[in-house]
Design a protein around this motif. Structure first.
Motif, short mmCIF file in Angstrom:
data_model
loop_
_atom_site.label_atom_id
_atom_site.label_comp_id
_atom_site.label_asym_id
_atom_site.label_seq_id
_atom_site.Cartn_x
_atom_site.Cartn_y
_atom_site.Cartn_z
N MET A 101 -8.50 3.45 18.25
CA MET A 101 -9.92 3.66 18.14
C MET A 101 -10.72 3.09 17.23
O MET A 101 -11.79 2.86 17.07
N GLY A 102 -9.78 2.45 16.28
CA GLY A 102 -10.73 1.19 15.42
C GLY A 102 -9.49 0.14 15.02
O GLY A 102 -8.20 0.12 15.15
N LEU A 103 -10.20 -0.73 14.61
CA LEU A 103 -9.25 -2.04 14.35
C LEU A 103 -10.15 -2.75 13.19
O LEU A 103 -11.39 -2.94 13.22
N ASP A 104 -9.45 -3.75 12.44
CA ASP A 104 -10.04 -4.59 11.48
C ASP A 104 -8.96 -5.68 10.99
O ASP A 104 -7.91 -5.49 11.05
N ILE A 105 -9.61 -6.90 10.45
CA ILE A 105 -8.91 -8.14 10.01
C ILE A 105 -9.13 -8.24 8.57
O ILE A 105 -10.17 -8.30 8.32
N SER A 106 -8.14 -8.51 7.81
CA SER A 106 -8.39 -8.64 6.55
C SER A 106 -9.33 -9.96 6.17
O SER A 106 -9.17 -11.03 6.95
N SER A 107 -10.09 -10.15 5.10
CA SER A 107 -10.88 -11.07 4.85
C SER A 107 -10.10 -12.70 4.56
O SER A 107 -10.79 -13.70 4.82
N ASN A 108 -8.72 -12.57 4.25
CA ASN A 108 -8.11 -13.70 4.36
C ASN A 108 -7.37 -13.93 5.66
O ASN A 108 -6.52 -14.84 5.53
N GLY A 109 -7.26 -13.16 6.41
CA GLY A 109 -7.19 -13.53 7.81
C GLY A 109 -5.47 -13.16 7.94
O GLY A 109 -4.90 -13.38 8.90
N GLN A 110 -4.64 -12.64 6.99
CA GLN A 110 -3.17 -12.48 6.99
C GLN A 110 -2.93 -11.06 7.53
O GLN A 110 -1.72 -10.90 8.19
N LEU A 111 -3.85 -10.13 7.50
CA LEU A 111 -3.62 -8.72 7.77
C LEU A 111 -4.32 -8.20 8.87
O LEU A 111 -5.61 -8.56 9.35
N ILE A 112 -3.69 -7.31 10.03
CA ILE A 112 -4.44 -6.71 10.87
C ILE A 112 -4.06 -5.11 10.65
O ILE A 112 -3.23 -4.72 10.45
N ALA A 113 -5.29 -4.45 10.78
CA ALA A 113 -5.27 -2.81 10.82
C ALA A 113 -5.81 -2.36 11.99
O ALA A 113 -6.60 -2.54 12.61
N THR A 114 -4.86 -1.22 12.59
CA THR A 114 -5.30 -0.72 13.93
C THR A 114 -5.23 0.93 13.52
O THR A 114 -4.14 1.19 12.58
N CYS A 115 -6.19 1.71 13.96
CA CYS A 115 -5.96 3.32 13.65
C CYS A 115 -6.21 3.79 15.16
O CYS A 115 -6.66 3.30 16.01
N SER A 116 -5.71 5.13 14.85
CA SER A 116 -5.39 5.67 16.59
C SER A 116 -5.70 7.15 16.61
O SER A 116 -6.00 7.94 15.76
N TYR A 117 -5.65 7.53 17.72
CA TYR A 117 -5.79 8.92 17.92
C TYR A 117 -4.91 9.77 17.81
O TYR A 117 -4.80 10.99 17.62
N ASP A 118 -3.38 9.03 17.43
CA ASP A 118 -2.39 9.72 17.30
C ASP A 118 -2.29 9.98 15.92
O ASP A 118 -0.98 10.24 15.32
N ARG A 119 -3.33 9.87 14.83
CA ARG A 119 -3.36 10.20 13.59
C ARG A 119 -2.68 9.25 12.52
O ARG A 119 -2.57 9.61 11.49
N THR A 120 -2.39 8.33 12.97
CA THR A 120 -1.59 7.09 12.26
C THR A 120 -2.66 5.70 12.30
O THR A 120 -3.40 5.49 13.11
N PHE A 121 -2.42 5.11 11.48
CA PHE A 121 -2.94 3.50 10.96
C PHE A 121 -1.63 2.85 10.62
O PHE A 121 -0.68 3.09 10.11
N LYS A 122 -1.66 1.68 11.53
CA LYS A 122 -0.63 0.54 11.17
C LYS A 122 -1.23 -0.59 10.66
O LYS A 122 -2.44 -1.07 11.20
N LEU A 123 -0.54 -1.26 10.19
CA LEU A 123 -0.57 -2.80 9.53
C LEU A 123 0.28 -3.70 10.13
O LEU A 123 1.28 -3.48 10.17
N TRP A 124 -0.30 -4.88 10.63
CA TRP A 124 0.49 -5.85 11.20
C TRP A 124 0.40 -7.16 10.29
O TRP A 124 -0.83 -7.59 10.01
N MET A 125 1.37 -7.75 10.55
CA MET A 125 1.58 -9.26 9.52
C MET A 125 2.56 -9.87 10.22
O MET A 125 3.42 -9.51 10.80
N ALA A 126 2.26 -11.20 10.05
CA ALA A 126 3.19 -12.38 10.78
C ALA A 126 4.50 -12.41 9.84
O ALA A 126 4.49 -12.13 8.56
N GLU A 127 5.61 -12.61 10.33
CA GLU A 127 6.86 -12.63 9.63
C GLU A 127 7.00 -13.89 8.66
O GLU A 127 6.67 -15.10 9.15
#
Length: 523
Positions: free
Chosen positions: A497-523
């Protein structure tokens, strides 16, 4: 003796046969020619009780069995003259039909028939029969009827054109002041952006290519390193703070929460909304140069409420009143002085927080306005509506400088690229379109997802990639330019339902109808 008996028997037989051959006498009925009316009148006048007595005559007249005329006659000559008039009128119509000029162009003939309200073709009818039918119709209604319909069409076209014309009304003096302020703010930023673009162009092609390849390699290695249950209701929006150390989430429960990044610990719970929260966004200078006691966040909800928050309190600092129906999105102007809100009353508004007033109430969409984004320079605003159209507005003049027409369903997301000339829109038709402000057209359509696209976001530093999220439970990363798929972020059990990218471009956030949000980052 025997012979006499035989002769008598023969005679008796002949007599009997002759009797059989004689036909019986038939009584001939009396046939009266003419009317018996006069005779009956004479009889009744003499007082005789004839075939029809007085009572019988009255009963017969009442029953309708006896018709005694009262001097009415049928004029045969008048009837003949009416028939003659009809025949003459038909001859006159045929004469007029021969004098009417009908176009030999079949398309024009069909257009004339349509204008007259007649079927443009009949079963088994060819062009010649169609022309003849039009000629016969015109001979009845007259050629003036066709001219009249054309005039009416021209009038309706003119009225439609006048209705579709852009109109302006006089705004307050504060709007003029704000427009001048935005112009003075945006022009130096535009010059700086162009200078950076020139410097970037001077970098050797091989260096730029290797940098892009490194970026793509790191994006392909993106993984989910943090997943957190954010609420007991679906999470509708997420937004990184300018220093990339906090994440704000908006929930359908009416709560807004602030989380630490990257460990995802709850920092604050902002209580103030009573219904579904549509969005919460950080001030552009929050966590960087803004004091915690000042207004650091803004949020909106389905009941039309817009609230402003500080970082040192769980209660709202102020309410922005004026909306009466659902406010879908809220977004800060890059300067931090203005706040834009989109509303289901088919308008979007611009609020001056320094003057503490609404300076612009902009209409232009035929249905509710869902999303809003501001250009990096601060000169433009983009809006996406439920009417499947997007619009780009020049905040310095108030004009709509570009009309984004091409989506088949509602636009749920819009975002400007840091390069200054690309705009991305996400729609309910499962696609993401990329528009070029210089060419004023759609340059690419990404068949992004298998369900409606809820959000689009360019990488905030150079715009080197595009992030999209959708109701197919995934978010995807696309190269820029090229728009080829790089990575699919799968992991949510419900629609994104929503997403964003951090201002430094390192992190991605996604939020969902499943009541959770997740952070994504390169290894």
């Amino acid at each position: 003796m025997a012979s006499s008996r035989a002769s008598s028997a023969v005679q008796a037989t002949k007599t009997k046969a002759s009797d059989d051959l004689v036909a019986p006498v038939v009584k001939k009925p009396h046939i009266y020619y003419g009317s018996l009316e006069e005779k009956e009148r004479e009889r009744l006048a003499k007082g005789e009780s004839g075939i029809l007595g007085k009572e019988g005559l009255k009963a017969g007249i009442e029953a309708g069995n006896i018709n005694i005329t009262s001097g009415e006659v049928f004029e045969i000559e008048d009837h003949i003259s009416e028939r003659q008039a009809e025949v003459l009128a038909e001859f006159e119509r045929r004469k007029r039909a021969r004098q009417i000029n009908v176009s030999t162009d079949d398309s024009e003939v069909k257009a004339c028939l349509r204008a007259l309200g007649e079927p443009i073709t009949l079963f088994g009818e060819g062009p010649a029969e169609r022309r003849e039918r039009l000629r016969n119709i015109l001979s009845v209604v007259g050629t003036d009827a066709l001219k009249k319909t054309r005039k009416d069409d021209e009038k309706s076209k003119k009225s439609k054109e006048e209705y579709q014309q852009t109109w302006y009304h006089e705004g307050p003096n504060s709007l003029k002041v704000a427009r001048l302020w935005i112009a003075n703010y945006s022009l130096p930023r535009a010059m700086k952006r162009l200078e950076e673009a020139r410097l970037h162009k001077e970098i050797p092609e091989t260096t730029r290519t290797s940098q892009m390849q490194e970026l793509h390699k790191s994006l392909r290695s993106l993984n989910n390193f943090c997943s957190q249950i954010g609420d007991d209701r679906p999470i509708s929006y997420c937004h990184f703070s300018p220093n990339s150390k906090m994440l704000a989430t908006a929930c359908w429960s009416g709560l807004c929460k602030l989380w630490s990044v990257p460990d995802c610990n709850l920092l604050h719970t902002l209580r103030g909304h009573n219904t579904n929260v549509g969005a919460i966004v950080f001030h552009p200078k929050s966590t960087v140069s803004l004091d915690q006691k000042d207004v650091n966040l803004a949020s909106c909800a389905a009941d039309g409420s817009v609230k402003l928050w500080s970082l040192d309190s769980d209660e709202p600092v102020a309410d922005i009143e004026g909306h009466t129906v659902r406010v879908a999105r809220v977004m800060w102007h890059p300067s931090g002085r203005f706040l834009g809100t989109t509303c289901y009353d088919r308008s979007w508004r611009l609020w001056d927080l320094e003057a503490q007033e609404e300076i612009l109430h902009q209409e232009g969409h035929s249905m509710g306005v869902y999303d809003i984004a501001f250009h990096q320079d601060g000169s433009l605003a983009g809006t996406g509506g439920l009417d499947a159209f997007g619009r780009v507005w020049d905040l310095r003049t108030g004009r709509c400088i570009m009309f984004l027409e091409g989506h088949l369903k509602e636009i749920y997301g819009i975002n400007f690229s840091p390069n200054g000339y690309h705009v991305a829109t996400g729609s309910g038709d499962n696609t993401c379109k990329v528009w070029d402000l210089r060419q004023r057209r759609c340059v690419y359509t990404i068949p992004a997802h298998q369900n409606l696209v809820t959000g689009v976001k360019f990488e905030p530093i150079h715009g080197n990639f595009l992030l999209t999220g959708a109701y197919d439970n995934t978010a995807k990363i696309w190269t820029h330019p090229g728009w080829s798929p790089l990575k699919t972020l799968a992991g949510h059990e419900g629609k994104v339902m929503g997403l964003d990218i951090s201002s430094n471009g390192q992190l991605i956030a996604t939020c969902s109808y499943d009541r959770t949000f997740k952070l994504w980052m390169a290894e």
